[in-house]
Design an enzyme around this catalytic site. Structure first.
Site, mmCIF file in Angstrom:
data_model
loop_
_atom_site.group_PDB
_atom_site.id
_atom_site.type_symbol
_atom_site.label_atom_id
_atom_site.label_comp_id
_atom_site.label_asym_id
_atom_site.label_seq_id
_atom_site.Cartn_x
_atom_site.Cartn_y
_atom_site.Cartn_z
ATOM 1 N N ASP A 396 -20.367 28.796 5.913
ATOM 2 C CA ASP A 396 -20.128 27.379 5.638
ATOM 3 C C ASP A 396 -19.245 27.237 4.392
ATOM 4 O O ASP A 396 -18.956 28.220 3.714
ATOM 5 C CB ASP A 396 -21.505 26.711 5.425
ATOM 6 C CG ASP A 396 -21.410 25.206 5.350
ATOM 7 O OD1 ASP A 396 -20.441 24.636 5.876
ATOM 8 O OD2 ASP A 396 -22.321 24.587 4.748
ATOM 9 N N GLU A 399 -13.690 26.085 3.480
ATOM 10 C CA GLU A 399 -12.339 25.469 3.591
ATOM 11 C C GLU A 399 -11.348 26.041 2.593
ATOM 12 O O GLU A 399 -10.156 26.073 2.934
ATOM 13 C CB GLU A 399 -12.455 23.943 3.423
ATOM 14 C CG GLU A 399 -13.181 23.256 4.551
ATOM 15 C CD GLU A 399 -14.676 23.600 4.629
ATOM 16 O OE1 GLU A 399 -15.257 23.835 3.562
ATOM 17 O OE2 GLU A 399 -15.217 23.659 5.736
ATOM 18 N N ASP A 474 -20.092 17.990 9.260
ATOM 19 C CA ASP A 474 -21.098 16.983 8.909
ATOM 20 C C ASP A 474 -20.838 15.644 9.579
ATOM 21 O O ASP A 474 -20.317 14.712 8.965
ATOM 22 C CB ASP A 474 -21.175 16.838 7.388
ATOM 23 C CG ASP A 474 -21.628 18.129 6.726
ATOM 24 O OD1 ASP A 474 -22.089 19.032 7.449
ATOM 25 O OD2 ASP A 474 -21.512 18.238 5.489
HETATM 26 C C1 GLC Z 1 -22.778 21.608 4.482
HETATM 27 C C2 GLC Z 1 -22.841 21.993 5.943
HETATM 28 C C3 GLC Z 1 -24.181 21.652 6.514
HETATM 29 C C4 GLC Z 1 -25.263 22.360 5.700
HETATM 30 C C5 GLC Z 1 -25.157 21.989 4.230
HETATM 31 C C6 GLC Z 1 -26.126 22.759 3.346
HETATM 32 O O1 GLC Z 1 -22.869 20.233 4.344
HETATM 33 O O2 GLC Z 1 -21.801 21.403 6.686
HETATM 34 O O3 GLC Z 1 -24.251 22.011 7.866
HETATM 35 O O4 GLC Z 1 -26.515 22.013 6.180
HETATM 36 O O5 GLC Z 1 -23.835 22.240 3.772
HETATM 37 O O6 GLC Z 1 -25.915 24.122 3.448
#
Ligand code: GLC
Length: 801
Positions: A396, A399, A474
């Site tokens: 995650d 980017e 998200d």
């Molecule tokens: C980001 C991700 C989400 C995750 C969060 C905490 O917002 O896109 O899916 O739950 O981080 O890790």
């Protein structure tokens, strides 16, 4: 100088001055710039423009296949221009000014440079302008919000962390600078392989031309000619790589939340699935499993013995996926930071100091995934989690996302060390997430050479499907987001990434029971089927909305498992062709204009049509059935297409249709993919005059299939006045499923048959198929005839009279 001023600041490519034709390519000298045309295949050419002085060629992050048997081309030149003929299309270059056109063998223009603008530069910026015919439509562009068809829109590619995006937000997490152009059902594709911030203006500025360009790098694009859309996607994914067949369990239902902790909570979630008999394969651990958000550590208080938890729940069929972010806490006592600093694996500022930025753990250093050594090191870090028994990894924030700065990312002049060559973050930004997923994937291949990795990434570039699945970040618990997930995932699929899905139920916000159920109802037909929600939100498990909804949610998750042999077969096909699993209707019906902007329905593979209910309170769904014959999956009624229908859709019904002529392999309900082999394996036959289909199987986890250890079973059915014959053809491949039965379920059978033969032996009618080893039974209400037999590797021949 032949270069001409285009508009303020912009210089045009100018005229062709000298042309050099060789076996490999045609090089056209235009003074300062050189245009290189390289035909890679009969339906694909690369157009590259570089300063004449530039000698070396930058490698590509996207390209998976470097070696091509360059096809022979026919070259001719006259005073006005040159022509390069390939078997499928030809390239016509006019010399003054230099303009490129792609033509069909009959000489019709498929695509051409805008006569007034062509190609040009302004400082580091570069751009290509193409003529835009009135009736041309555009698809793809990777991960984009909004609708399926993109004409009239301007888009930017710059990976960006943007929670609660809207249909108007652009850019978002991933960048895939590829699109399909279509006129009258004929398709071409353009892949602009440039990793800097790129942009596409598909007719926002003018309805006469469209354009694509970048803030840096060079003009470097591939042109593909179809005319079929699948052919374009096949070639594009031959170039940029295809999804590797994932472990079968990753096709199961996946449950996520930010975050399930402590251990007792995780066990409670798992226990709920099993006691309620709602199938589930995967549970996710989000950032709170870590010690202070330090990647590759555990919070010992919440998870005192992760290995035991994982292995206990593995005995009950659960697989764990844990999140891993790129930010490594700037903490000199933390082993990952220490190793990274010692190995010089972190990204640096322009002044060569360490780049430090805040994310979840506070100030962090960031691995330089563009560097092979750093990527290799990154791969080793997973060893302990793999030992604990974690089966998949969720990358995650890549980017990359950085808190507390307006750009939300690294400074553009941060330095990446691309194996000795220094490149700016401006150039690497869009591939950072992809290279993180690559480091993870390749690391897992080394740690567990016999197991197919499962990686899920938020950021990516063209070709990321080689390493990872993707989700759409998200999103929001709203009807609008539920509907938008369809075109988003479909365009993603058209852009080479087939393993996609949204956070089902929506990440941010509180869905009603109805919204959650409607979302899950179609979510079970998405390639990635994962529910997820933000920290602090209401519970969003399938049982969280009351009994009425729980029952329906369970039924639809079960349906996914019943369709598992079909889904797995479609995954396999996509891994070999690149054609997406989830498809817009125009991909299957390119000659049907009604499908061109249809983004509220989708196909799974070529035969299953899903029409989700998208409004609160609905009990029916107005939907389009393309030309041909269809079967309503629920009633098995045959309906003619080429029209809009009102499909019944009470809360427990998802409008679902099967194309006549399809054979869909299905199985019994299981609580997780590897709980029990398919037994019986049921071929649901939906005949027109014929029906054809296949089932692909293997061990679901290893790479044995690459050595032929798989089983591919084809079923061919033909219907005539006298008899229906069903042939299961001798299986291909050496994989042997355990002893089991097969059922051939023939739909649309108006009357109870008289005689059913297997080879020369007559089969008996039986009261209940489930108790019999073989026999047949007929369902008068559904007009469905079921024939059960022991499975056979060598094939079966049936006739029904
Ligand atoms: C980001 C991700 C989400 C995750 C969060 C905490 O917002 O896109 O899916 O739950 O981080 O890790």
């Amino acid at each position: 100088m032949s270069a001409k001023t285009l508009s303020a600041g912009w210089t045009s490519i100018g005229d062709a001055q000298l042309v050099l034709n060789s076996d490999q390519q045609v090089v056209i000298d235009c003074g300062d710039m050189q245009v290189q045309l390289t035909p890679f295949a009969n339906d694909m050419v690369r157009v590259r423009v570089v300063p004449t002085s530039q000698k070396s060629e930058r490698g590509s992050w996207a390209i998976a296949k470097e070696q091509w048997d360059l096809p022979p081309h026919k070259y001719s030149e006259d005073a006005k221009g040159i022509t390069i003929e390939l078997a499928d299309f030809s390239i016509r270059v006019t010399k003054s000014p230099l303009r490129i056109a792609f033509l069909t063998p009959a000489g019709e223009v498929i695509n051409q440079d805008d006569p007034a603008k062509g190609m040009g530069w302004d400082g580091a910026q570069l751009r290509v302008w193409k003529e835009m015919p009135q009736n041309e439509l555009y698809y793809g562009f990777g991960e984009k919000t909004g609708m399926l068809e993109r004409r009239g829109l301007a888009m930017t590619d710059w990976n960006y962390d943007i929670p609660a995006y809207t249909p108007a937000t652009d850019p978002i997490y991933q960048s895939i600078p590829f699109f399909l152009g279509m006129r009258d059902g004929k398709f071409y594709g353009i892949f602009f392989d440039n990793t800097f911030r790129t942009s596409f203006d598909m007719g926002k500025e003018s309805d006469r031309y469209y354009s694509f360009g970048s803030d840096g790098g060079s003009i470097n694009y591939y042109f593909f000619y179809g005319p079929s859309p699948k052919k374009v996607i096949e070639r594009f994914t031959e170039l940029t790589g295809r999804m590797n067949l994932p472990p079968k369990w990753s096709l199961g239902y996946q449950q996520c939340r930010w975050s399930y902790y402590p251990e007792a909570k995780v066990r409670d979630i798992a226990g709920n699935f099993r006691s309620r008999k709602i199938p589930c394969d995967v549970i996710y651990l989000d950032i709170d499993y870590m010690d202070g958000f330090r990647c590759f550590t555990w919070n010992k208080e919440n998870f005192p013995n992760p290995k035991k938890m994982v292995s206990d729940l593995a005995n009950d069929g659960f697989k764990f996926v844990t999140i891993i972010d790129p930010g490594i806490k700037n903490d000199t006592t933390y082993w990952v930071y220490k190793e990274g600093a010692k190995g010089n694996h972190f990204v640096r500022n322009g002044d060569s100091s360490l780049f430090i930025g805040p994310v979840w753990p506070g100030n962090c250093a960031f691995p330089d995934f563009a560097n092979t050594k750093a990527r290799t090191w990154w791969g080793t870090l997973y060893a302990d989690l793999v030992k604990v028994g974690i089966r998949g990894f969720w990358n995650d924030m890549n980017e990359p996302s950085v808190f507390d700065v307006p750009t939300k990312t690294f400074p553009l002049d941060a330095v990446h060390n691309v194996d000795g060559e220094k490149e700016s973050h401006a150039e690497i930004h869009n591939v950072y997430g992809m290279q993180m997923a690559r480091g993870t994937y390749e690391g897992l291949r080394r740690l567990k050479p016999d197991e197919r990795p499962f990686v899920l990434t938020r950021a990516g570039y063209a070709g990321t499907q080689r390493y990872s699945a993707a989700w759409t970040g998200d999103n929001v618990s709203s009807w609008e987001h539920m509907a938008m997930a369809m075109p988003m995932c479909m365009n993603f699929g058209l852009s080479g990434q087939p393993f996609v899905g949204p956070d089902i139920g929506g990440f941010i916000g509180a869905p009603s029971g109805e919204l959650y159920t409607r979302w899950l109802q179609y979510g079970v037909f998405l390639p990635l089927c994962r529910s997820h929600s933000v920290t602090g939100s209401i519970n969003k498990e399938p049982w969280a909305f009351g009994e009425e909804f729980t029952k329906i949610n369970k039924k639809f998750i079960e349906l996914r498992y019943q369709f598992m042999p079909f889904l797995y077969t479609e995954f396999y096909k996509s891994s070999t062709t690149g054609v997406p699993i989830m498809r817009p209707l125009m991909l299957e019906f390119p000659d049907d204009k009604t499908t061109y902007r249809l983004d509220t329905q989708f196909m799974v593979g070529g035969d299953l049509l899903v029409s989700p209910v998208l409004e609160a309170g609905s009990t029916s769904r107005r939907m389009y059935l393309p030309k041909g014959e269809w079967y309503d999956f629920w009633t098995r009624e045959k309906i003619s297409g080429g029209k809009w229908i009102e499909a019944p859709a009470p809360l427990d019904r998802l409008p679902l249709f099967v194309r006549a002529g399809a054979v869909i392999p299905m199985q019994q309900v299981v609580q997780y993919t590897d709980q029990a082999p398919a037994d019986p394996l049921t071929f649901e036959i939906f005949p027109s005059a014929e029906a054809n289909g296949s089932c692909y199987e293997d061990d679901g986890i290893s790479f044995g299939y690459k050595k032929g250890i798989f089983r591919a079973t084809a079923v061919k059915v033909s219907v005539s006045r006298e008899a229906t014959t069903i042939k299961m053809i001798a299986a291909r491949g050496s994989y042997l499923p355990s002893k089991r039965s097969v059922v051939f379920a023939l739909n649309g059978v108006e009357q109870k048959p008289k005689v059913i033969n297997v080879g020369s032996e007559q089969l008996k009618e039986v009261g209940s198929l489930s108790d019999a080893a073989q026999g047949w039974s007929y369902d008068r209400e559904l007009h469905r005839l079921s024939i059960k037999l022991p499975d056979s590797q060598t094939g079966l021949d049936l006739s029904v009279q």
